[in-house]
Motif scaffolding. Structure first.
Motif, PDB file in Angstrom:
ATOM      1  N   SER A  86       0.819  -1.226   0.000  1.00 51.23           N
ATOM      2  CA  SER A  86       0.000   0.000   0.000  1.00 51.23           C
ATOM      3  C   SER A  86       0.847   1.267   0.000  1.00 51.23           C
ATOM      4  O   SER A  86       0.300   2.357  -0.130  1.00 51.23           O
ATOM      5  CB  SER A  86      -0.909   0.010   1.229  1.00 51.23           C
ATOM      6  OG  SER A  86      -0.154   0.323   2.386  1.00 51.23           O
ATOM      7  N   THR A  87       2.146   1.135   0.182  1.00 45.11           N
ATOM      8  CA  THR A  87       3.124   2.232   0.318  1.00 45.11           C
ATOM      9  C   THR A  87       3.115   2.876   1.706  1.00 45.11           C
ATOM     10  O   THR A  87       3.825   3.850   1.930  1.00 45.11           O
ATOM     11  CB  THR A  87       2.988   3.364  -0.751  1.00 45.11           C
ATOM     12  OG1 THR A  87       1.851   4.174  -0.431  1.00 45.11           O
ATOM     13  CG2 THR A  87       2.880   2.821  -2.147  1.00 45.11           C
ATOM     14  N   ALA A  88       2.308   2.351   2.637  1.00 44.39           N
ATOM     15  CA  ALA A  88       2.311   2.910   3.992  1.00 44.39           C
ATOM     16  C   ALA A  88       3.591   2.541   4.733  1.00 44.39           C
ATOM     17  O   ALA A  88       4.046   3.274   5.602  1.00 44.39           O
ATOM     18  CB  ALA A  88       1.102   2.416   4.777  1.00 44.39           C
ATOM     19  N   LEU A  89       4.154   1.391   4.400  1.00 43.93           N
ATOM     20  CA  LEU A  89       5.400   0.941   5.023  1.00 43.93           C
ATOM     21  C   LEU A  89       6.516   0.921   3.985  1.00 43.93           C
ATOM     22  O   LEU A  89       6.292   0.536   2.833  1.00 43.93           O
ATOM     23  CB  LEU A  89       5.248  -0.478   5.593  1.00 43.93           C
ATOM     24  CG  LEU A  89       4.369  -0.678   6.811  1.00 43.93           C
ATOM     25  CD1 LEU A  89       4.293  -2.167   7.147  1.00 43.93           C
ATOM     26  CD2 LEU A  89       4.909   0.088   8.001  1.00 43.93           C
ATOM     27  N   ARG A  90       7.692   1.323   4.410  1.00 52.51           N
ATOM     28  CA  ARG A  90       8.856   1.330   3.523  1.00 52.51           C
ATOM     29  C   ARG A  90       9.599  -0.001   3.704  1.00 52.51           C
ATOM     30  O   ARG A  90       9.907  -0.376   4.842  1.00 52.51           O
ATOM     31  CB  ARG A  90       9.746   2.496   3.932  1.00 52.51           C
ATOM     32  CG  ARG A  90      10.856   2.814   2.970  1.00 52.51           C
ATOM     33  CD  ARG A  90      11.634   4.027   3.463  1.00 52.51           C
ATOM     34  NE  ARG A  90      10.848   5.242   3.391  1.00 52.51           N
ATOM     35  CZ  ARG A  90      10.698   6.115   4.388  1.00 52.51           C
ATOM     36  NH1 ARG A  90      11.263   5.896   5.551  1.00 52.51           N
ATOM     37  NH2 ARG A  90       9.986   7.198   4.233  1.00 52.51           N
ATOM     38  N   ASP A  95       8.272   5.874  -6.916  1.00 55.42           N
ATOM     39  CA  ASP A  95       8.540   6.564  -5.661  1.00 55.42           C
ATOM     40  C   ASP A  95       7.339   6.312  -4.751  1.00 55.42           C
ATOM     41  O   ASP A  95       6.191   6.456  -5.177  1.00 55.42           O
ATOM     42  CB  ASP A  95       8.694   8.075  -5.941  1.00 55.42           C
ATOM     43  CG  ASP A  95       9.062   8.850  -4.690  1.00 55.42           C
ATOM     44  OD1 ASP A  95       8.794   8.334  -3.585  1.00 55.42           O
ATOM     45  OD2 ASP A  95       9.615   9.942  -4.817  1.00 55.42           O
ATOM     46  N   GLU A  96       7.626   5.928  -3.495  1.00 54.38           N
ATOM     47  CA  GLU A  96       6.530   5.624  -2.562  1.00 54.38           C
ATOM     48  C   GLU A  96       5.644   6.847  -2.321  1.00 54.38           C
ATOM     49  O   GLU A  96       4.509   6.737  -1.862  1.00 54.38           O
ATOM     50  CB  GLU A  96       7.105   5.126  -1.236  1.00 54.38           C
ATOM     51  CG  GLU A  96       7.825   6.232  -0.480  1.00 54.38           C
ATOM     52  CD  GLU A  96       8.843   5.721   0.513  1.00 54.38           C
ATOM     53  OE1 GLU A  96       9.095   4.520   0.533  1.00 54.38           O
ATOM     54  OE2 GLU A  96       9.381   6.552   1.242  1.00 54.38           O
ATOM     55  N   ASN A  97       6.165   8.030  -2.620  1.00 57.23           N
ATOM     56  CA  ASN A  97       5.394   9.249  -2.389  1.00 57.23           C
ATOM     57  C   ASN A  97       4.733   9.773  -3.665  1.00 57.23           C
ATOM     58  O   ASN A  97       4.275  10.902  -3.698  1.00 57.23           O
ATOM     59  CB  ASN A  97       6.306  10.338  -1.798  1.00 57.23           C
ATOM     60  CG  ASN A  97       6.834   9.916  -0.441  1.00 57.23           C
ATOM     61  OD1 ASN A  97       6.078   9.399   0.374  1.00 57.23           O
ATOM     62  ND2 ASN A  97       8.118  10.098  -0.205  1.00 57.23           N
ATOM     63  N   PRO A 132       1.941  10.581  -5.887  1.00 56.73           N
ATOM     64  CA  PRO A 132       0.486  10.693  -5.694  1.00 56.73           C
ATOM     65  C   PRO A 132      -0.303   9.853  -6.703  1.00 56.73           C
ATOM     66  O   PRO A 132      -1.353   9.310  -6.361  1.00 56.73           O
ATOM     67  CB  PRO A 132       0.201  12.184  -5.908  1.00 56.73           C
ATOM     68  CG  PRO A 132       1.497  12.867  -5.732  1.00 56.73           C
ATOM     69  CD  PRO A 132       2.549  11.892  -6.148  1.00 56.73           C
ATOM     70  N   ARG A 188      -0.549   6.407  -5.384  1.00 54.98           N
ATOM     71  CA  ARG A 188      -1.499   6.340  -4.269  1.00 54.98           C
ATOM     72  C   ARG A 188      -2.948   6.406  -4.759  1.00 54.98           C
ATOM     73  O   ARG A 188      -3.840   5.817  -4.155  1.00 54.98           O
ATOM     74  CB  ARG A 188      -1.221   7.471  -3.266  1.00 54.98           C
ATOM     75  CG  ARG A 188       0.129   7.385  -2.587  1.00 54.98           C
ATOM     76  CD  ARG A 188       0.171   8.151  -1.268  1.00 54.98           C
ATOM     77  NE  ARG A 188      -0.161   9.539  -1.383  1.00 54.98           N
ATOM     78  CZ  ARG A 188       0.720  10.528  -1.586  1.00 54.98           C
ATOM     79  NH1 ARG A 188       2.010  10.249  -1.675  1.00 54.98           N
ATOM     80  NH2 ARG A 188       0.331  11.782  -1.665  1.00 54.98           N
ATOM     81  N   SER A 189      -3.167   7.106  -5.863  1.00 56.28           N
ATOM     82  CA  SER A 189      -4.536   7.214  -6.385  1.00 56.28           C
ATOM     83  C   SER A 189      -5.013   5.877  -6.964  1.00 56.28           C
ATOM     84  O   SER A 189      -6.201   5.682  -7.163  1.00 56.28           O
ATOM     85  CB  SER A 189      -4.616   8.307  -7.453  1.00 56.28           C
ATOM     86  OG  SER A 189      -4.023   7.850  -8.658  1.00 56.28           O
ATOM     87  N   TYR A 223      -7.224   0.800   0.097  1.00 55.75           N
ATOM     88  CA  TYR A 223      -6.707   0.023   1.224  1.00 55.75           C
ATOM     89  C   TYR A 223      -7.721  -0.018   2.365  1.00 55.75           C
ATOM     90  O   TYR A 223      -8.189   1.020   2.834  1.00 55.75           O
ATOM     91  CB  TYR A 223      -5.392   0.655   1.689  1.00 55.75           C
ATOM     92  CG  TYR A 223      -4.698  -0.074   2.828  1.00 55.75           C
ATOM     93  CD1 TYR A 223      -4.527  -1.448   2.799  1.00 55.75           C
ATOM     94  CD2 TYR A 223      -4.197   0.621   3.921  1.00 55.75           C
ATOM     95  CE1 TYR A 223      -3.877  -2.108   3.828  1.00 55.75           C
ATOM     96  CE2 TYR A 223      -3.543  -0.029   4.958  1.00 55.75           C
ATOM     97  CZ  TYR A 223      -3.385  -1.401   4.901  1.00 55.75           C
ATOM     98  OH  TYR A 223      -2.745  -2.044   5.925  1.00 55.75           O
TER      99      TYR A 223
END
Lengths: 239, 225
Positions: free
Chosen positions: A55-59, A73-75, A77, A80-81, A85
Motif C-alpha cells: 500500500s506504500t504505507a510501510l517502507r 517513488d513511494e510518495n 500521488p 497512491r490514487s 486500502y
C-alpha cells in the motif's frame, strides 16, 4: 470505466526489519490483475506488514515493489490514487457522518460528489447516511470502510480482514463488490482467516509463516487444504 | 486537487470535527485559565514586579498550550486509523501539513486571545498602548510553535510514549521562539535595558520561515514508516 492502471504488482525480495527482528524475509511474489489472491498465515506471519508495503504505507527494509513492472517513488500521488486500502481499523472519522466521511475521502481521491450517494446505497447505509460513524456498529463501520476503499475504483485493492464484524448479508455484499472489482481488471489481495468464505472468491493463494513465503500459486478452490499443508504442517514439524 | 483545495478541505474537516466535539479547544482554554490563575495568585501586588514577570507568564502559557495542542494534532486520525487513509490518498501531503498547522495556529491564537487580557487584568499590566505589537509577537510565536510541532506530531501517531517524547523534542526546537518572545515582550514593555524589539521580531520571522520550508520538505518522508 477505464481499465486497470497496471497489469501486475510484484514484490521482489521484500524484507522488513522491526527493531532487531524481521517481520518479513526475502518475500518475492507476483499478483496479477483481474485476480483475487488470498493472503494467509497464522498471527504474526507478516501478512499486514506485506499489505502495508504493497500500500506504500510501510517502507521496505530490503527489496522493492513493482507496480506494472516499474518501481515507483513511494510518495508518488499517482500511485497512491491507484490503491484502495482497507486495514484492521475502519480508517474513518467517528465525529463525521457516513456521508461526510465518503465526501471527504472521495474529494481527496478526485471522485465525483455523486459517488457518495451511490456508494452509500451500494453498501446499504442510505438510512444511516447522516448519523455520526461513532454510533455505528462494527459491521456498519466495516461496510462504510469498504465503500471508502472502493469508491475511487482502485487498480490495486488491498483488504485486510474485510469480513470482520460483518453479518452473513454483509459478507455476501463484500464478496460481490470484491468480485466486481476483480472483473473490472483490478488486482485484489485479501488477508483473511475465513477460509471457507474466501474459497470461491480467491483463485490464488499466498501463504506466509514466520515472515517467510511458504506457498504462492493457484488456490485450487481449497484454501483450507493449502493452509493445512503449508502453514500448519510446518508448525507441527517444528514443534 | 491542487494545494489550496486540499488545504481548505482538510481545514474544514478538522474545524467541523473540533466544533462538534470541542475537546481540544475546551481542554486548551481550561488549561490556560488554570495556568493564568496559578501564576497570578503567586505574585505580589507590586506593579513593577508584575510588569517584570508578565512576559515570562505570557509565554509560559503559549508554551504549554502550544505543546498540548500540537500533541493532539493527529490524535483523531490515529484513533481509528484515519491517518493512514489520509496520507495514502493522492492529496498533496504538504497541503495536509499546512492545514493541520493552520488549525493548531488558530486554536492557540483563540486561547491566547482569551487568556492574555485576563492575565493583563489580573497582573494589572496596561497593554493598551502596546496591544498591536504584543499581538504581532504572539502571532509569530504561536506560528513558530505550530510550524515546529505539527510535523513532529506525526510521531505521536505511532510512537509509544509519544505524550512524553513530543514535548522533549519540541521544547528544545522552540527555544529560539521562546527566548525571542519573552525578551521581545520585555523590550516592548520597557522592563529590560534593550528597548528595540525589532531584532526579536526578525528572529521569529526567520525561525518561522525556516520551519515552514523544512516542514514541507520533510513531511512527505515522515509519514511513511
Amino acid at each position: 470505466m477505464p481499465g486497470p492502471a497496471f497489469e501486475s504488482v510484484e514484490a521482489r525480495k521484500l524484507g522488513r526489519l522491526y527493531d532487531e527482528s524481521y517481520a518479513l524475509v526475502d518475500v518475492s511474489v507476483r499478483f496479477e490483475a483481474g485476480t483475487v489472491t488470498a493472503l494467509l498465515g497464522p498471527n504474526g506471519a507478516g501478512k499486514s506488514t506485506l499489505m502495508g508495503m504493497l500500500s506504500t504505507a510501510l517502507r521496505p527494509s530490503e527489496g522493492e515493489v513493482l507496480y506494472g513492472g516499474r518501481a515507483h517513488d513511494e510518495n508518488d500521488p499517482w500511485l497512491r490514487s491507484c490503491i484502495g486500502y482497507l486495514g484492521h481499523r475502519p480508517m474513518l472519522y467517528g465525529e463525521l457522518s457516513a456521508t461526510e466521511n465518503l465526501d471527504f475521502f472521495g474529494r481527496l481521491h478526485g471522485v465525483r460528489p455523486e459517488a457518495t450517494r451511490h456508494w452509500l446505497e451500494r453498501v446499504g447505509l442510505t438510512r444511516a447516511a447522516d448519523r455520526p460513524v461513532s454510533g455505528f456498529s462494527r459491521g456498519m463501520a466495516q461496510r462504510l470502510a469498504l465503500a471508502r476503499a472502493l469508491m475511487s475504483s482502485p487498480s490495486l485493492l488491498l483488504l485486510d480482514e474485510p469480513f470482520t464484524g460483518l453479518d452473513p448479508e454483509g459478507v455476501r455484499l463484500t464478496k460481490s463488490l470484491v468480485a466486481e472489482r476483480r472483473d473490472a481488471g483490478a488486482t485484489v489481495v485479501l488477508v483473511t482467516h475465513d477460509l471457507a468464505v474466501t474459497d470461491d472468491l480467491a483463485s490464488q493463494a499466498v501463504i506466509l509463516r514466520g515472515g517467510r513465503l511458504m506457498h504462492a500459486g493457484p488456490s485450487g478452490g481449497d484454501l483450507a487444504g493449502l493452509y493445512r499443508t503449508h502453514a500448519e504442517a510446518k508448525e507441527r514439524r517444528t514443534s | 486537487m491542487n494545494f489550496a483545495e486540499t488545504l481548505a478541505l482538510v481545514w474544514r474537516k478538522d474545524m467541523r470535527i473540533e466544533l462538534r466535539s470541542k475537546d481540544t479547544l475546551v481542554t486548551l482554554v481550561l488549561f490556560a485559565l488554570v495556568m493564568t490563575m496559578v501564576f497570578t495568585f503567586g505574585f505580589a501586588n507590586d506593579p513593577q514586579t508584575n510588569l517584570r514577570v508578565f512576559p515570562s507568564v505570557l509565554w509560559a502559557n503559549v508554551l504549554f498550550c502550544g505543546t498540548l495542542g500540537v500533541g493532539r494534532t493527529f490524535a483523531r486520525e490515529a484513533r481509528d486509523g484515519a491517518f493512514t487513509a489520509l496520507v495514502l490518498s493522492p492529496a498533496h501531503r504538504g497541503a495536509i501539513l499546512a492545514a493541520k498547522t493552520l488549525v493548531n495556529l488558530f486554536l492557540t491564537l483563540v486561547v491566547t486571545a482569551l487568556t492574555t487580557p485576563i492575565l493583563a487584568v489580573m497582573l494589572r499590566v496596561d497593554l493598551s498602548d502596546v496591544a498591536g505589537l504584543i499581538s504581532a509577537q504572539l502571532f509569530l510565536g504561536a506560528a513558530g510553535f505550530a510550524l515546529v510541532g505539527t510535523p513532529l506530531a506525526v510521531m505521536a501517531v505511532n510512537a509509544r510514549f509519544a505524550e512524553v517524547l513530543l514535548p522533549m523534542v519540541v521544547f528544545p526546537l522552540v527555544a529560539p521562539v521562546l527566548i525571542a518572545g519573552v525578551t521581545g515582550t520585555a523590550s516592548i514593555l520597557g522592563t529590560i535595558p534593550e528597548q528595540d524589539p525589532r531584532p526579536w521580531f526578525q528572529l521569529m520571522i526567520g525561525f518561522d520561515l525556516v520551519y515552514l520550508v523544512g516542514g514541507q520538505f520533510l513531511f512527505d518522508r515522515m509519514v511513511t514508516e
